[in-house]
Design a protein around this motif. Structure first.
Motif, PDB file in Angstrom:
ATOM      1  N   PRO A 352       0.479  -1.322  -0.360  1.00  0.00           N
ATOM      2  CA  PRO A 352       0.138   0.187  -0.151  1.00  0.00           C
ATOM      3  C   PRO A 352       0.947   1.509   0.092  1.00  0.00           C
ATOM      4  N   ALA A 353       2.169   1.205   0.784  1.00  0.00           N
ATOM      5  CA  ALA A 353       2.367   2.378   0.157  1.00  0.00           C
ATOM      6  C   ALA A 353       3.311   2.629  -0.841  1.00  0.00           C
ATOM      7  N   ILE A 354       3.441   1.554  -1.290  1.00  0.00           N
ATOM      8  CA  ILE A 354       4.632   1.722  -2.592  1.00  0.00           C
ATOM      9  C   ILE A 354       3.533   1.949  -3.588  1.00  0.00           C
ATOM     10  N   LYS A 372      10.102  16.326  -1.022  1.00  0.00           N
ATOM     11  CA  LYS A 372      11.281  15.193  -0.297  1.00  0.00           C
ATOM     12  C   LYS A 372      11.485  14.577   0.891  1.00  0.00           C
ATOM     13  N   LEU A 373      12.557  13.738   0.330  1.00  0.00           N
ATOM     14  CA  LEU A 373      13.002  12.129   0.591  1.00  0.00           C
ATOM     15  C   LEU A 373      12.695  12.537   1.710  1.00  0.00           C
ATOM     16  N   ILE A 374      12.905  12.829   3.117  1.00  0.00           N
ATOM     17  CA  ILE A 374      12.783  12.465   4.110  1.00  0.00           C
ATOM     18  C   ILE A 374      11.039  13.228   4.801  1.00  0.00           C
ATOM     19  N   ASN A 378       8.762   9.518   5.613  1.00  0.00           N
ATOM     20  CA  ASN A 378       8.234   9.662   7.074  1.00  0.00           C
ATOM     21  C   ASN A 378       6.361   9.480   6.631  1.00  0.00           C
ATOM     22  N   GLU A 379       6.533   9.955   5.538  1.00  0.00           N
ATOM     23  CA  GLU A 379       5.531  10.023   5.078  1.00  0.00           C
ATOM     24  C   GLU A 379       4.484   8.611   4.185  1.00  0.00           C
ATOM     25  N   LEU A 380       5.158   7.471   3.928  1.00  0.00           N
ATOM     26  CA  LEU A 380       4.569   6.640   3.474  1.00  0.00           C
ATOM     27  C   LEU A 380       5.202   5.220   4.447  1.00  0.00           C
ATOM     28  N   PRO A 607       9.936   4.384  10.089  1.00  0.00           N
ATOM     29  CA  PRO A 607      10.227   5.954  10.192  1.00  0.00           C
ATOM     30  C   PRO A 607       9.440   6.783  11.148  1.00  0.00           C
ATOM     31  N   VAL A 608       8.570   6.482  10.822  1.00  0.00           N
ATOM     32  CA  VAL A 608       6.854   6.429  12.163  1.00  0.00           C
ATOM     33  C   VAL A 608       7.292   6.489  13.478  1.00  0.00           C
TER      34      VAL A 608
END
Length: 640
Positions: A352-354, A372-374, A378-380, A607-608
């Motif tokens: 789902p993230a992909i 913005k990669l960072i 975090n978002e994905l 990241p989360v």
């Protein structure tokens, strides 16, 4: 003056080590080369001796600039003009290095691979005369390698973009498949790949089966057998490094832990102490050792299993670089095997993230996509390295093409009065600088440049604005800072199905995951084999010239080892899943899923988790020694 005389003059060595002169000859003839030498066999000298004879600058690229510290110290000791660029440098020192590189004062400049993403740095590179690019740890460019780094894939493009005529690839741990991949990506002729062999007769390779409860005592005894020997002890987890070092200190063995969770200044201080012999024993994760040129390491001990055969080879390669006998021991059991495997699962994004990422790109069909990669990581909830890998996969699939990286925000501190700066110029240039300052937002400490407002109100392009800011910074009129890197990609095609592509991308990660798991099990097979370990290790890296029996590995000395596991793990069905996940569910909120819950229980970072400080919650890593897939199946059943 011939090469041997130059070697003596510049570095004080009377003779070349195997392969070195062959590589230098290739480079001085104007061709690119690849040097596949065992750790500690003098790869760095190949570029160092060549660099002093080339007319321009030699640019050395590394996966981590900390790896270059010893090489830089060596060069400066021998009066060779060399420097490195990194974020630890003060502004004046950074600008001085750039100025020396542009003026031709420097012979060698060392940078991390990430430095190329810096818009300001790339602009400076265009003003340098670069004769050669050196790629350290070059196996990182290969997806088949054990330490694939997506940023390395762009190095051939940078070589072309900055018109660098030749390159030198350096690595100690490349299998034949990886060597071929490196060669193809940098267009290096087969005859210009120099492989000296992997076998080292001074390393005693011992597999010592030891149960987890007895490892500390065995380790203590090994160290007491040779109390003054320079020793590196490798562990898997940061908490293990701290616990083992504490145990040794409590038992009158001076030891220092080292891992990536420590401040960089503290790590550098410990590294310097070890290099100078002030500390004899380091207990470290794999964050320690790469690029460290300490010749008299007498013992490398693996308290936990290495990550792979390649990692094992690289880590034992730090022992006995002076050619004197050195001991390499694996205090072996399978108790940490599951922790190693679980690390692999942490790098596989959820489908789902992909799909969420593909959906973002789909909205930009026929145009460009910026991120913005960072923030995206975090978002994905995808770790930065696998996220970069995913973007490379999409590039290889023809979906996106990276264009450039720019900084969204430029800010400066005024050192000179703004009016004085404007009065340095006349005519149109003065009007341009006036417009630049007119469209800035002054805050408490920093003044922020509104680049878009300048572009909207003055006939100038972005490059002119940045060039002016760079010049004012270099001249000391202001202190410039760039923030918030933005990656821009062209969306190459309208003709793709987002769902199909996301499934394909996810399968690539599952394949990579399986390859990494197999890599761990292949290493176990090596350790439990009844054939000479030295011979097998050499053949793994394509060296067929080693002796059939070395006479100094544990198989040759005492026979094959059997790595047992004595772990007594509770049955998952006897545990209370809700009780284990109670605080996690409250903290994670909408990101709650069986997948994330399983990562929490197995101690796998995301990241989360970092943002929500999940590591501090009760039961983080409580099931780290259980198989991740088994935990996931159990959690899925329990929470649904």
């Amino acid at each position: 003056m011939n090469l041997t005389q130059q070697l003596k003059q510049h570095f004080g060595f009377a003779a070349f080590k195997p392969g070195q002169q062959e590589v230098v000859d290739i480079l001085l003839s104007g061709r690119s080369a690849s040097a596949i030498f065992p750790t500690g066999s003098g790869k760095s000298l190949c570029y160092q001796l060549t660099a002093v004879q080339l007319p321009g600058l030699t640019l050395v690229v590394s996966p981590l600039l900390a790896l270059m510290k010893d090489q830089l110290d060596f060069l400066l000791t021998h009066n060779i003009k060399a420097a490195r660029l990194d974020s630890s440098l003060e502004r004046n020192a950074y600008n001085q290095v750039l100025q020396q590189a542009k003026s031709g004062e420097l012979k060698i400049l060392m940078v991390s691979v990430e430095r190329f993403k810096n818009e300001r740095f790339r602009a400076q590179l265009k003003q340098m005369q670069i004769s050669m690019m050196v790629v350290d740890e070059a196996h990182c460019i290969s997806e088949w390698g054990h330490n694939f780094r997506p940023d390395y894939l762009k190095l051939p493009q940078y070589q072309q973009a900055f018109d660098i005529k030749q390159c030198l690839l350096l690595t100690a741990t490349a299998t034949p498949q990886v060597i071929q991949d490196m060669q193809n990506k940098f267009n290096i002729n087969t005859e210009d790949v120099v492989i000296t062999g992997f076998y080292r007769e001074n390393l005693k390779l011992i597999m010592k089966p030891v149960g987890s409860t007895k490892r500390l005592q065995q380790l203590q005894q090994l160290l007491k057998n040779n109390p003054t020997a320079a020793t590196i002890i490798y562990v898997t987890l940061q908490k293990t490094a701290e616990a083992v070092a504490d145990y040794l200190n409590q038992h009158q063995i001076k030891a220092q832990h080292y891992h990536a969770g420590m401040q960089s200044e503290q790590r550098e201080h410990i590294q310097n102490q070890f290099m100078q012999g002030q500390i004899n024993c380091i207990v470290a994760t794999i964050a320690f050792g790469m690029g460290i040129d300490k010749t008299d390491v007498r013992q490398v001990i693996h308290y936990d299993l290495p990550k792979s055969t390649e990692n094992y080879a690289q880590e034992i390669g730090r022992a006995g670089r002076d050619g004197e006998p050195a001991l390499c021991v694996v205090l072996a059991n399978n108790d940490s095997l599951q922790v190693q495997e679980n690390f692999v699962y942490g790098d596989t994004p959820e489908q789902p993230a992909i799909q969420q990422l593909i959906a973002q790109i789909e909205t930009c069909k026929g145009s460009f996509w910026e991120t913005k990669l960072i923030s995206l990581s975090n978002e994905l909830n995808i770790r930065p390295l696998p996220l970069k890998t995913l973007l490379v996969y999409l590039e290889l699939a023809g979906i996106i093409t990276p264009k450039f990286t720019y900084f969204e925000e430029y800010a400066f501190k005024s050192i000179d009065n703004t009016a004085n700066i404007i009065n340095l110029f006349k005519g149109e240039r003065q009007a341009f600088i006036q417009a630049l300052f007119d469209h800035c937002v002054v805050k408490k400490t920093w003044t922020y440049v509104d680049i878009q407002a300048i572009l909207d109100n003055y006939k100038a392009d972005r490059n002119r604005i940045l060039t002016a800011l760079e010049w004012l910074d270099e001249q000391g009129h202001l202190q410039l800072q760039a923030k918030l890197a933005v990656e821009r990609f062209d969306v190459c095609t309208d003709d793709f199905d987002g769902e199909v592509i996301s499934q394909k991308m996810h399968q690539l990660f599952l394949n990579k995951e399986q390859t990494e798991i197999e890599r761990i099990h292949n290493m176990i097979k090596l350790f439990e084999s009844d054939h000479c370990i030295s011979k097998q290790l050499a053949e793994y890296f394509g060296d067929t010239n080693s002796p059939t029996q070395c006479g100094h590995c544990s198989v040759c000395l005492t026979g094959a080892a059997s790595l047992q596991s004595n772990l007594q793990l509770p049955e998952l069905n006897t545990l209370d899943c809700n009780a284990l996940l109670n605080s996690f569910k409250t903290t994670i909120g909408d990101s709650m899923s069986a997948h994330n819950a399983s990562k929490f229980l197995c101690g796998i970072h995301t990241p989360v988790f970092t943002r929500l400080k999940v590591r501090a919650l009760p039961y983080f890593g409580h099931l780290e020694q259980h198989p991740f897939q088994a935990v996931k199946a159990w959690v899925t059943e329990q929470i649904n």
